[in-house]
Structures are given as structure tokens and as C-alpha cells.
Design a protein around this motif. Structure first.
Motif, short mmCIF file in Angstrom:
data_model
loop_
_atom_site.label_atom_id
_atom_site.label_comp_id
_atom_site.label_asym_id
_atom_site.label_seq_id
_atom_site.Cartn_x
_atom_site.Cartn_y
_atom_site.Cartn_z
N GLN A 1 6.68 -4.18 -8.34
CA GLN A 1 7.83 -4.28 -7.35
C GLN A 1 7.98 -5.41 -6.43
O GLN A 1 6.65 -6.01 -6.23
CB GLN A 1 7.85 -2.84 -6.37
N ASP A 2 8.81 -5.92 -6.12
CA ASP A 2 8.94 -7.22 -5.21
C ASP A 2 9.14 -6.72 -3.80
O ASP A 2 10.36 -6.29 -3.69
CB ASP A 2 10.20 -8.03 -5.66
N PHE A 3 8.39 -7.24 -2.89
CA PHE A 3 8.61 -6.72 -1.43
C PHE A 3 9.03 -7.87 -0.81
O PHE A 3 8.97 -7.88 0.54
CB PHE A 3 7.09 -6.22 -0.90
N ARG A 4 9.37 -8.98 -1.46
CA ARG A 4 9.60 -10.28 -0.38
C ARG A 4 10.84 -10.21 0.26
O ARG A 4 10.82 -10.38 1.52
CB ARG A 4 9.52 -11.55 -1.34
N ALA A 5 12.00 -9.72 -0.28
CA ALA A 5 13.02 -9.30 0.45
C ALA A 5 12.77 -8.50 1.71
O ALA A 5 13.46 -8.89 2.72
CB ALA A 5 14.30 -8.80 -0.42
N LEU A 6 12.48 -7.19 1.54
CA LEU A 6 12.24 -6.19 2.66
C LEU A 6 11.24 -6.79 3.88
O LEU A 6 11.40 -6.71 4.90
CB LEU A 6 11.76 -4.84 2.35
N TYR B 1 0.91 -1.08 -0.25
CA TYR B 1 0.05 0.03 -0.09
C TYR B 1 0.90 1.49 0.02
O TYR B 1 0.59 2.42 -0.80
CB TYR B 1 -0.93 -0.01 1.18
N LEU B 2 2.02 1.36 0.99
CA LEU B 2 2.74 2.60 0.94
C LEU B 2 3.54 2.83 -0.27
O LEU B 2 3.61 3.80 -0.68
CB LEU B 2 3.85 2.38 2.09
N TRP B 3 3.95 1.86 -0.89
CA TRP B 3 4.43 1.93 -2.43
C TRP B 3 3.59 1.76 -3.51
O TRP B 3 4.05 2.38 -4.80
CB TRP B 3 5.78 0.80 -2.51
N GLY B 4 2.52 1.79 -3.26
CA GLY B 4 1.43 1.68 -4.36
C GLY B 4 0.96 3.21 -4.57
O GLY B 4 1.52 4.43 -4.13
N PRO C 1 12.38 -2.08 -2.62
CA PRO C 1 11.89 -3.01 -3.34
C PRO C 1 12.24 -3.15 -4.85
O PRO C 1 12.42 -2.04 -5.48
CB PRO C 1 10.51 -2.83 -3.13
N LYS C 2 12.82 -4.25 -5.33
CA LYS C 2 13.33 -4.27 -6.61
C LYS C 2 12.18 -4.39 -7.66
O LYS C 2 11.10 -4.87 -7.44
CB LYS C 2 14.06 -5.89 -6.80
N VAL C 3 12.35 -3.71 -9.02
CA VAL C 3 11.21 -3.83 -9.75
C VAL C 3 11.49 -5.27 -10.65
O VAL C 3 12.68 -5.40 -11.27
CB VAL C 3 11.52 -2.66 -10.82
N THR C 4 10.61 -6.19 -10.79
CA THR C 4 10.65 -7.42 -11.69
C THR C 4 10.68 -6.99 -13.35
O THR C 4 10.53 -5.83 -13.60
CB THR C 4 9.56 -8.37 -11.24
N ALA C 5 10.83 -8.06 -13.95
CA ALA C 5 10.81 -7.89 -15.45
C ALA C 5 9.38 -7.59 -15.80
O ALA C 5 9.42 -7.04 -17.01
CB ALA C 5 10.99 -9.15 -16.17
N GLY C 6 8.37 -7.75 -15.12
CA GLY C 6 7.08 -7.41 -15.48
C GLY C 6 6.88 -6.03 -15.19
O GLY C 6 5.58 -5.59 -15.04
#
Length: 479
Positions: free
Chosen positions: A56-61, A18-21, A48-53
């Protein structure tokens, strides 16, 4: 600046998305991290890293923030702590850099107990910014060593810490911590019922005003209860369980403002204001004193009473300035007695109508109270002020031009006393009360100058501030 503590949750990933949305109204612009816990590494690596699609990928954080929770001993169900620090409108003109926001967030979180040094295994947290006027803080409430930080009383601690930060960075709007000097706000149900029944005030507000008037005009509890009954208030006394002759408390109710079964609704003194319990009133009155036998109240007697009260009010302002540093308890007792004098004067000039002088007296009463409902023993000056309050009440209603002029001169002297009280509260760093003292002084000068008539038309239904007037109910959906 103010910090709002949001409801706790159990989904770190959902909050981060939500915060990064984009936000609910596309208000989130350029979201980015500005600070993180000590030992987290570079902020760019936490982003958050940006995927190829393109998502943003929030799994690591999320995994980094949840790691102490997964390894903790019996972590709480709702371990996600969320707060937001927001600037006031007058401070939004300033351009605050990322590093400044980071410093403000770290200082606030350090004082609250969330941010710690690397040698202390504290909580993991991040501060992110997606707007110019605020930052969001997300923390997990399990420490690195597995213990839970329950963050009890987190909101008042955040308010105090944010106030200190605002002072350090010289922000215009500084919200000081609560001082427990305000009276209890009516419940939304009470407000809704007052609106339905067409009452000008809620029963709680009306009872507070009548009890305050009786307190100001009484010198003992017997006289206090008698004045309440004369004012049409239902009084119920609470007696000691060991000695039935001893009265330990009281409760009051308004006739005709009861339940659906027509039973009166009683309010204890402490439910009306923090300093209206019977033990505190006894300490406030001090040793019961009898007024000398007064002649039949007339215009000449009223004028003389107003002049005497004005002389005492001027001396009381001098006493407050003198005792502010050396004997603050004496200054506090004098201020409370001055509030009683203004309450009696408001009733003498406006009667039962809640005009501008009544409203000024209510504001002055808030400024004169001590913190957390404390009451100091009466002094010779406060007893003299209270005697003037009783004398003004004994003189009855103001009815002519001459006594009205004398009363307005007393109002101006009380405005000067309110200025002195404002200086005292600012020196004590009690800014809520300093603001109310300034408001009272301004209102009293308007009355004394004739800019605002003392007796107004019957008040409209405005029992409390706007957020609770609507009763807190949702509007019915259209069918």
C-alpha cells in the motif's frame, strides 16, 4: 464507550502504516476509512492505493494530512494527534455499521473542536476502522488557515464528548467525565514501599482514614488537632506569615513511616482528599458547638445514642429529597454530615481495623462530596447530624449484643439514606457518585443483615487498585 488519547507524534506516514498494517498480533482485519474532514472528497479516493508489488502506498494520504502543517506558521514539532474510540464489552454484541461509526466519530470530534464545517478552515483528520469494536482517529494540529490548534485539555474534553455520544446512541456503558470527587491515589513508589515494609495500607491511605475519623468526631479545629494527636498522628501546623497566632493550614505524618533518614513524611490536608484543607473543614464544622455533659458511656447510653442518630438519619433522608431541587446546597451539607456519622459509627463498631463498615464509609464519603472539593455552609440539619456523629464517637466502642443490634439498625437507616443520595446524584447527572452511593448502600445492607461481619481479620496488603499495586516497575530480565 471510551475515547483514549494517545501520545502525540510527528510521523503521519508511520502511524498510517501501523494502522493499515497487520498489527502487533495480526489483530487488524480489513482496515478502511469511515470518515474524513469536510472537503476531503470521496473516502474511496483517500484510501491508500495498492502498488504493483502488492504493498500500500500512503504517500498521497500523508501529503494531504500534512499539507496545512507544511504551509503553517511555526507548526509544533509534534503535530500528529491520535485517538481511539472503543466500545465496552457489553456493547460489542451490537452490530454497528460504518455510517454509524462515522456519525459517532464526527459528533465527538465536533464537540471537541477538531471536526468543523467547510466554511471554517479547521483541521484535517481521518477516522479508520480495522476492528468491530473501535475506530482510530488521526488529525494534524495545524488548521487550513495556518494557525495551530494546541488541543489543550483534550482528554477530559474527549471523555465528556464521548459520554454525550454514548447517551445519544443508547449505549450500555457510559463513562461520565471526571468530577474531582475521588481522593488522591497513592503514588506507585508509596505502594511499593508499603509492600516492602509489610504495611496494610500506604501512609497516605492510613492518614486519610485517621483524619476522616477525627473530622467526624470533632466540632472545632482545636478538638480536631487534639484527636489527631490522640490517634498517634504527627501534626504540623502552618501559621500565617503576618500573624503567627493565626493557623492557616496543617500537615500530618505517621510515626515510623518516614524517609531513609528516618524523617517523617508530611501530607497536607489537600493531598489526602479535596475537602480536607483547613479552610474547608472550618466551613464544614460551622459555628463550634459544645455537646452537653454526657454521663459515663454505658450500654444503655450507647443504645439511646444509636436510636437518636437513627431518628436524625431518617429525617435527613427526607430533607435531602425535599431540598434536592429547591436548595441543593442544604442537601449537600446534609449528605456530608451523614458521611461523618457513618465514619464515627464505623470506628465505634470496628475500631482501628479496616473492616467492611470502614470501606462502606469511605465509599459513602466519595458519594457525599461536592464537585471539585467545594464545601457548603452547615445547616441546622447538618449540625444535628454532626452532633450525632460526635455523640456516637463519645459513646466509645460497641461491646454488647443490645447496643450492637441498635447500631445495626442505624446502619440500615444509613443504607436507606445512601439510596436517597443515589437518587440525588442521578438527578444531578453525577453518575460516578451515583454508582458509589449504590455500592455503599449495598455494602451497608450486607453489614446490617449479618451477611458480612463488621470486625474482620487484619487486612492484607491491598493499599490501592491492581494497576498500581505492582509499583509500576518492569520485571527484571533473566540473565
Amino acid at each position: 464507550m471510551i475515547t483514549r488519547v494517545h501520545r502525540r507524534g510527528s510521523q503521519v506516514g508511520g502511524l498510517l502504516r501501523y494502522l493499515w498494517g497487520p498489527g502487533k498480533a495480526e489483530e487488524h482485519v480489513n482496515p478502511r476509512l469511515v470518515a474524513a474532514w469536510d472537503g476531503a472528497g470521496r473516502l474511496i479516493d483517500l484510501e491508500p492505493k495498492v502498488t504493483a508489488g502488492g504493498k500500500q502506498d500512503f504517500r498521497a494520504l500523508t501529503a494531504l494530512l500534512e499539507q496545512p502543517v507544511r504551509a503553517g506558521y511555526r507548526p509544533p514539532n509534534k503535530f500528529v494527534w491520535h485517538a481511539s474510540m472503543r466500545l465496552a464489552p457489553e456493547d460489542r454484541r451490537r452490530t454497528i455499521s460504518e455510517s454509524t461509526w462515522a456519525s459517532m466519530a464526527v459528533q465527538m470530534l465536533t464537540e471537541v473542536g477538531i471536526a468543523t464545517t467547510a466554511t471554517d478552515p479547521g483541521l484535517r483528520w481521518i477516522a479508520m476502522r480495522h476492528a468491530a469494536d473501535h475506530v482510530h482517529i488521526v488529525a494534524t494540529l495545524v488548521r487550513e488557515d495556518g494557525r495551530t490548534n494546541w488541543m489543550r485539555n483534550d482528554y477530559p474534553r474527549c471523555v465528556k464528548a464521548t459520554y454525550n455520544v454514548a447517551c445519544r446512541y443508547n449505549l450500555h456503558r457510559r463513562v461520565p467525565p471526571a468530577d474531582r470527587t475521588a481522593h488522591r491515589r497513592p503514588h506507585p513508589v508509596e505502594v511499593s514501599k508499603a509492600l516492602r515494609t509489610g504495611r496494610a495500607q500506604t501512609p497516605r491511605d492510613e492518614l486519610r482514614r485517621r483524619v476522616r475519623t477525627a473530622v467526624a468526631a470533632a466540632g472545632s479545629e482545636e478538638e480536631f488537632f487534639a484527636r489527631l494527636r490522640e490517634a498517634g498522628v504527627l501534626v504540623r501546623l502552618r501559621r500565617s506569615s503576618t500573624d503567627p497566632r493565626q493557623i492557616t493550614g496543617y500537615a500530618v505524618a505517621l510515626p515510623g513511616a518516614g524517609t531513609a533518614g528516618r524523617q517523617p513524611v508530611y501530607f497536607g490536608g489537600g493531598k489526602l482528599a479535596p475537602d480536607m484543607t483547613l479552610p474547608k473543614l472550618r466551613l464544614r464544622w460551622g459555628t463550634p458547638t459544645l455537646l452537653p455533659a454526657a454521663p459515663t458511656p454505658g450500654r444503655i447510653e450507647r443504645i439511646e445514642a444509636m436510636r437518636q442518630a437513627a431518628t436524625v438519619a431518617t429525617a435527613a433522608a427526607d430533607d435531602i429529597r425535599r431540598d434536592a431541587c429547591t436548595e441543593p446546597g442544604r442537601a449537600q451539607a446534609t449528605a456530608v454530615a451523614a458521611a461523618d456519622l457513618l465514619t464515627s459509627l464505623a470506628y465505634a463498631m470496628e475500631g482501628d481495623r479496616r473492616g467492611p463498615l470502614h470501606r462502606a464509609a469511605e465509599v459513602f464519603d466519595r458519594a457525599a462530596r461536592d464537585l471539585y472539593g467545594r464545601v457548603h455552609r452547615s445547616t441546622s440539619r447538618s449540625q444535628e447530624m454532626r452532633a450525632m456523629s460526635r455523640l456516637v464517637a463519645l459513646m466509645g466502642r460497641i461491646s454488647g449484643n443490645d447496643d450492637a443490634i441498635a447500631a445495626l439498625a442505624l446502619v440500615m437507616d444509613l443504607a436507606r439514606l445512601a439510596d436517597t443520595l443515589e437518587q440525588l446524584r442521578r438527578a444531578q447527572q453525577r453518575l460516578h457518585q451515583a454508582d458509589t452511593a449504590r455500592t455503599a448502600a449495598k455494602a451497608l445492607r450486607l453489614v446490617a443483615g449479618g451477611s458480612q461481619p463488621t470486625v474482620t481479620l487484619p487486612p492484607t496488603v491491598t493499599p490501592t487498585s491492581a494497576p498500581t499495586v505492582g509499583g509500576g516497575r518492569r520485571a527484571a530480565r533473566g540473565r
